[in-house]
Design an enzyme around this catalytic site. Structure first.
Site, short mmCIF file in Angstrom:
data_model
loop_
_atom_site.label_atom_id
_atom_site.label_comp_id
_atom_site.label_asym_id
_atom_site.label_seq_id
_atom_site.Cartn_x
_atom_site.Cartn_y
_atom_site.Cartn_z
N LYS A 79 1.24 -0.96 -0.19
CA LYS A 79 -0.40 0.05 0.38
C LYS A 79 1.13 1.35 0.38
CE LYS A 79 -3.97 1.85 2.04
NZ LYS A 79 -4.53 1.67 3.78
N SER A 148 -9.28 2.42 2.54
CA SER A 148 -8.91 2.76 1.96
C SER A 148 -8.20 2.08 1.39
CB SER A 148 -8.12 3.61 2.83
OG SER A 148 -6.86 3.21 4.23
N SER A 172 -10.39 -0.12 6.58
CA SER A 172 -9.68 -0.20 5.87
C SER A 172 -9.24 -1.46 5.41
CB SER A 172 -8.60 0.87 5.87
OG SER A 172 -9.31 1.69 5.69
#
Lengths: 433, 50
Positions: A79, A148, A172
């Site tokens: 990420k 997210s 997330s």
């Protein structure tokens, strides 16, 4: 079967046996990315050159009989809030569009040392908050993959990598994993280092990861925590939380959970209904106060200099967070202490808590990543939680069930999740959009 | 909060923030209604409570 279709455990075994090389695996992964990325937009920055060079070195090591760990030669998506030395790390924000860190996040360094290959960085909402990334859901590209950790979830779901790192401050990891039909795991707060992970709200931020099986989640946990967890899947005692969850869930979500609970009971699990504790109704407001206050603190200086650089939702959180009185923040933290104690008591009555993983299935929109309300309580108190795919809606969108365990009870939680996964038998192959 | 936002960020930005500030104010009102006992001390990170 093409190498990109393999799970971490399958690929790892083939590499150990000399039947697959890290180079061949990476080649298959890169071809998959080339084929799907124009549709899914899961990656921000690729690092092909280093990935190819690392895979070649790891192939030589394997041929010499040296295997570093179960992730030797395994591609792992990262990420884009995890710092990567020499590789652009944008936090999903134009402010950091050209930011090149000088060091790896501790988790990234651990993975590299363990022999993982990093093909690139995956899309995130801005600063891992609410302003969406461009990524699309592999199950239906008109729908959000959640956030997210949008890119990590979509990449693992579609076979662009067998596993990827995410993070969770509200929901997330668990929510995007559920939306994309994969396993998402958020271990106990601070069990895995957050060093070099850009903070959103530091006392709520968790490292987490996406895999297509619970076995793979265990592999990642063991590598990243340095502790050997050995889950033993067997029928668990599950504490079903109705009340708020039943009232708030979309009808298709609750029906999916009830159907899964019936199947688990038929398989031998004990499902008992538990009442949410008295502090639960204060959990969401307290979480939002801590979230906004800490996010505002992280961004205070940058925001004062250049508020227009922030996307609208993040800008609201920072601007609003700067106005929260400190007694409210401290009171929210005291409520967290009470809720953690009460949740611990609740877990004295079951092996783990059972709830849906998301309020709705993946929304038909790329403007919102969905509601983290079902996951936020467990980010708030720092307890470990995992989502396992449990079925499909009538529209063919995945649903997940969320299991929550006691702090540092990862082994028991993975045992329960592994058993549920076996009974629910959701397809584990990559999804082609 | 809205008045402070107007002073600090200007009227236009405060207007944009209005829905979010409304939710924050409601959250603050709610946590203030929770009855804490003297033993419910502030915690730092959740790790301290685990």
């Amino acid at each position: 079967m093409e190498p990109h279709e393999l799970t971490v455990a399958e690929a790892s075994q083939l590499i150990r046996e000399g039947k697959l090389t890290p180079t061949r695996l990476l080649d298959s992964i890169l071809k998959r990315i080339d084929a799907l990325e124009p549709t899914l937009e899961a990656w921000v920055t690729m690092d092909r050159e280093r990935a190819l060079s690392d895979a070649e070195a790891l192939t030589r090591e394997a041929q010499e009989g040296s295997i570093r760990s179960p992730v030797h030669g395994i591609p792992v998506g990262i990420k884009d809030i995890y710092f990567t030395q020499g590789l652009r790390t944008t936090m999903g924000s134009p402010i950091y569009a050209d930011h090149i860190p000088e060091y790896d996040a501790e988790t990234v360094a651990i993975l590299r040392d363990a022999g993982a290959v990093i093909p690139g960085k995956t899309e995130t909402t801005e600063f891992a908050a609410y302003d969406p990334a461009p990524t699309r859901n592999p199950w239906n590209t008109e729908h959000t993959p959640g956030g997210s950790s949008s890119g990590s979830a979509a990449a693992v779901s579609s076979g662009m990598c067998p596993t990827a790192l995410g993070s969770q401050t509200g929901g997330s990891v668990i929510r995007p994993a559920a939306f994309c039909g994969v396993v998402g795991f958020k271990p106990t707060y601070d069990l895995i280092s957050r060093l070099g992970v850009f903070p959103l709200a530091w006392s709520l931020d968790h490292v987490g990861f996406f895999t297509r099986t619970v076995e793979d989640a265990t592999i990642l946990l063991n590598v990243l925590s340095g502790v050997e967890h050995r889950p033993d899947p067997e029928p668990p005692k599950l504490g079903l939380l109705r009340g708020y969850y039943e009232k708030t869930a979309d009808e298709s979500v609750w029906e999916g959970l009830m159907d899964a609970a019936d199947r688990l009971e038929d398989g031998g699990a004990e499902v008992v209904e538990l009442r949410l504790p008295r502090s639960f109704e204060y959990v969401h407001p307290a979480h939002s106060i801590i979230f906004a206050t800490e996010a505002a603190s992280v961004h205070e200086e940058g925001f004062r200099k250049n508020p227009e650089s922030y996307k609208p939702k993040m800008r609201s959180h920072v601007a609003g967070g700067l106005l929260i009185p400190s007694p409210a923040y401290l009171r929210a933290k005291r409520i967290r202490g009470v809720f953690a104690m009460e949740a611990r008591d609740l877990l004295g009555e079951a092996d783990c808590l059972l709830t849906p993983s998301s309020v709705t299935p993946a929304l038909r929109s790329l403007k919102s990543t969905g509601d983290p309300a079902f996951n936020a309580p467990w980010s708030f108190c720092g307890f470990p939680s995992i989502t396992v795919p449990c079925g499909l809606t009538g529209d063919g969108l995945p649903l997940g069930l969320q299991l929550t365990g006691l702090p540092y009870g990862e082994e028991g939680l993975l045992s329960a999740a592994g058993w549920c996964e076996r009974i629910l038998d959701f397809p584990k192959g990559p999804r082609t959009p | 909060m809205l008045r402070t936002a107007e002073e600090r960020y200007g009227q236009e930005e405060a207007e944009r923030l209005k829905p979010f500030l409304g939710r924050l104010s409601e959250a603050i009102r709610k946590v203030q209604a929770f009855e804490l006992e003297p033993g419910d001390e502030p915690s730092g990170d959740p790790g301290e409570d685990l």
